[in-house]
Design an enzyme around this catalytic site. Structure first.
Site, short mmCIF file in Angstrom:
data_model
loop_
_atom_site.label_atom_id
_atom_site.label_comp_id
_atom_site.label_asym_id
_atom_site.label_seq_id
_atom_site.Cartn_x
_atom_site.Cartn_y
_atom_site.Cartn_z
N ASP A 61 0.95 -1.29 0.12
CA ASP A 61 -0.09 0.15 -0.14
C ASP A 61 0.65 1.26 -0.20
O ASP A 61 0.88 2.18 -0.71
CB ASP A 61 -0.86 0.03 1.20
N GLU B 208 1.89 -6.19 -5.61
CA GLU B 208 1.51 -5.38 -6.67
C GLU B 208 2.62 -4.60 -7.08
O GLU B 208 3.13 -4.93 -8.43
CB GLU B 208 0.25 -4.34 -6.25
O1 TRH Z 1 4.59 -5.99 0.43
P1 TRH Z 1 3.65 -6.60 -0.65
O2 TRH Z 1 3.03 -7.93 -0.68
O3 TRH Z 1 2.24 -5.57 -0.53
C1 TRH Z 1 1.01 -5.95 -0.93
C2 TRH Z 1 0.34 -5.59 0.48
O4 TRH Z 1 0.19 -7.03 1.06
C3 TRH Z 1 -1.03 -5.00 0.23
O5 TRH Z 1 -1.93 -5.00 1.49
C4 TRH Z 1 -1.79 -5.71 -0.97
O6 TRH Z 1 -2.96 -5.19 -1.23
C5 TRH Z 1 -0.91 -5.75 -2.21
O7 TRH Z 1 0.38 -6.35 -1.71
C6 TRH Z 1 -1.22 -6.54 -3.26
O8 TRH Z 1 4.19 -6.41 -1.98
P2 TRH Z 1 4.22 -5.25 -2.79
O9 TRH Z 1 2.88 -4.78 -3.57
O10 TRH Z 1 5.20 -5.62 -4.04
O11 TRH Z 1 5.09 -4.10 -2.10
C7 TRH Z 1 6.36 -4.11 -1.79
C8 TRH Z 1 6.86 -2.72 -1.68
O12 TRH Z 1 8.14 -2.90 -0.97
C9 TRH Z 1 7.48 -2.37 -2.81
O13 TRH Z 1 7.28 -1.15 -3.10
C10 TRH Z 1 9.00 -2.45 -2.79
C11 TRH Z 1 9.10 -2.46 -1.65
N1 TRH Z 1 10.46 -2.81 -1.25
C12 TRH Z 1 11.47 -2.02 -0.88
O14 TRH Z 1 11.69 -0.90 -1.38
N2 TRH Z 1 12.88 -2.46 -0.28
C13 TRH Z 1 13.07 -3.87 0.11
O15 TRH Z 1 13.99 -4.24 0.37
C14 TRH Z 1 11.79 -4.70 0.09
C15 TRH Z 1 11.90 -6.23 0.51
C16 TRH Z 1 10.59 -4.09 -0.38
#
Ligand code: TRH
Length: 367
Positions: free
Chosen positions: A20, A265
């Site tokens: 999010d 996402e």
């Molecule tokens: O973390 P996610 O699984 O996020 C979501 C949430 O669960 C949300 O509630 C749900 O609605 C959605 O999925 C579909 O995965 P996502 O979307 O890839 O987000 C992860 C974010 O974290 C992304 O912007 C990348 C960031 N990130 C970093 O910047 N550095 C890191 O080291 C890591 C591990 C992630």
């Protein structure tokens, strides 16, 4: 006509994980790059310390407003975005409603309900539909649904700050794979494959749930793990535990990788722009709605059969074992990723599409 310097208020509630906030930060940054000023209201901004350590000159992160004092000096926005159906605090709406009524043209502002990304058909039908507000302080106003998506008739995808050609720079480091996942049952299969791989590969495991799952899997295999363990040798391969990275470093990591396991996402979209083979773990929903969402994406873009099977397996939707991730398989997946990226590059970009929509609505209000 390009609207310069609009004020956007963007509301984000962190439901779980990082997506999010990850999407909202990226959108705020993108709007800032387009010359707008963004106030990002978020109920838990703690992850921004690693996700966006440098911030952005046009984006201000604000605490979730609880009472009128929190909004005393807050200027009226030109655009209000509620991300992913989050509930905008009543105190904010109660303060905004009378201010809007006093405007010479109260409809010259735009309220957007930004939805989750999906490749399903309903997205085109719902995109830009009005949603009249029937009660509360904003009664009589209209919200507009805005759907990111994969076709010309949707809001498009948020694009990485670096254009794809820069992401294709040659990789100086030895080949590695990236693991960003929840707790897939197939993790055990993947670790098994990696342990037998010749020559080996480095699996870079991202911080948080992916790391916890891999640590547990290795413990089950008899490895002694401590919180300080950073590297584990597994046959000719290695497992490396990463710290939390900034979004920009995370994007670079995906762009230079040989194979990306992504989830949720935002990292899914980043994996597409990275043009590397990827396997997506979709956020699981209790009503199994994630299965049709997953299949909608794979079938819309005619993913190779081996990639469909790997997705079904990785998402616990098939009982077969994970097929060998051979160089031939990775090449086939890579060719598909490259053509997908090329195809999607022709579609609207989400930040620009939002800007365009807002300009259109505001000019209708002027006439
Ligand atoms: O973390 P996610 O699984 O996020 C979501 C949430 O669960 C949300 O509630 C749900 O609605 C959605 O999925 C579909 O995965 P996502 O979307 O890839 O987000 C992860 C974010 O974290 C992304 O912007 C990348 C960031 N990130 C970093 O910047 N550095 C890191 O080291 C890591 C591990 C992630």
């Amino acid at each position: 006509m390009k609207p310069l310097g609009l004020q956007w208020d963007l509301f984000c509630q962190v439901v779980d994980n990082h997506g999010d906030l990850g999407v909202c930060w990226r959108l705020a940054q993108r709007l800032g790059d387009l010359g707008h000023t963004v106030n990002l209201f978020v109920d838990d901004s703690s992850a921004l310390s690693w996700m966006a350590p440098k911030g952005h000159p046009h984006v201000q992160c604000k605490a979730w407003p609880k009472n009128t004092d929190d909004l005393l000096t807050h200027p009226q926005p030109d655009v209000l975005i509620e991300a992913f159906g989050c509930e905008i605090p009543q105190v904010y709406l109660s303060q905004l409603a009378p201010a809007l009524a006093q405007r010479a043209n109260p409809t010259s502002w735009v309220w957007i309900n930004l939805e989750y990304l999906s490749a399903e058909d309903y997205v085109e039908r719902m995109h830009q539909m009005p949603s009249p507000v029937w009660s509360g302080p904003m009664k009589g106003q209209t919200k507009w649904f805005f759907y990111p998506g994969f076709t010309l008739s949707t809001g498009g995808l948020l694009r990485a700050h670096k254009p794809p050609q820069d992401l294709k720079a040659p990789n100086a480091s030895p080949p590695y794979w990236v693991l960003f996942c929840y707790e897939p049952k197939a993790l055990s299969d993947l670790i098994q494959q990696i342990s037998l791989r010749k020559p080996g590969v480095t699996l870079k495991v991202t911080a948080g749930r992916a790391q916890a799952a891999v640590r547990m899997e290795l413990e089950n295999r008899g490895f002694e793990m401590t919180p300080d363990t950073q590297l584990v040798e597994l046959g000719e391969s290695q497992i490396e535990f990463l710290p939390y990275l900034s979004q920009s470093d995370f994007d670079d990591l995906l762009a230079q990788s040989e194979l990306n396991f992504v989830r949720g996402e935002d990292s899914w979209v980043r994996a597409i722009w990275a043009q590397k083979p990827f396997v997506w773990q979709i956020y699981p929903q209790s009503d199994q709605a994630h299965e049709s969402k997953l299949m909608a994406f794979l079938s819309r873009f005619k993913a190779p059969q081996s990639l469909v099977e790997a997705h079904l397996h990785w998402n616990d939707l098939s009982k077969a074992t994970l097929a060998a991730l051979s160089p031939q398989v990775l090449l086939e997946w890579r060719q598909w990723s490259e053509s997908l990226c090329e195809l999607l590059s022709k579609n609207p970009e989400l930040g620009t599409a939002l800007e365009h929509f807002v300009t259109q609505k505001r000019s209708q209000a002027d006439t």
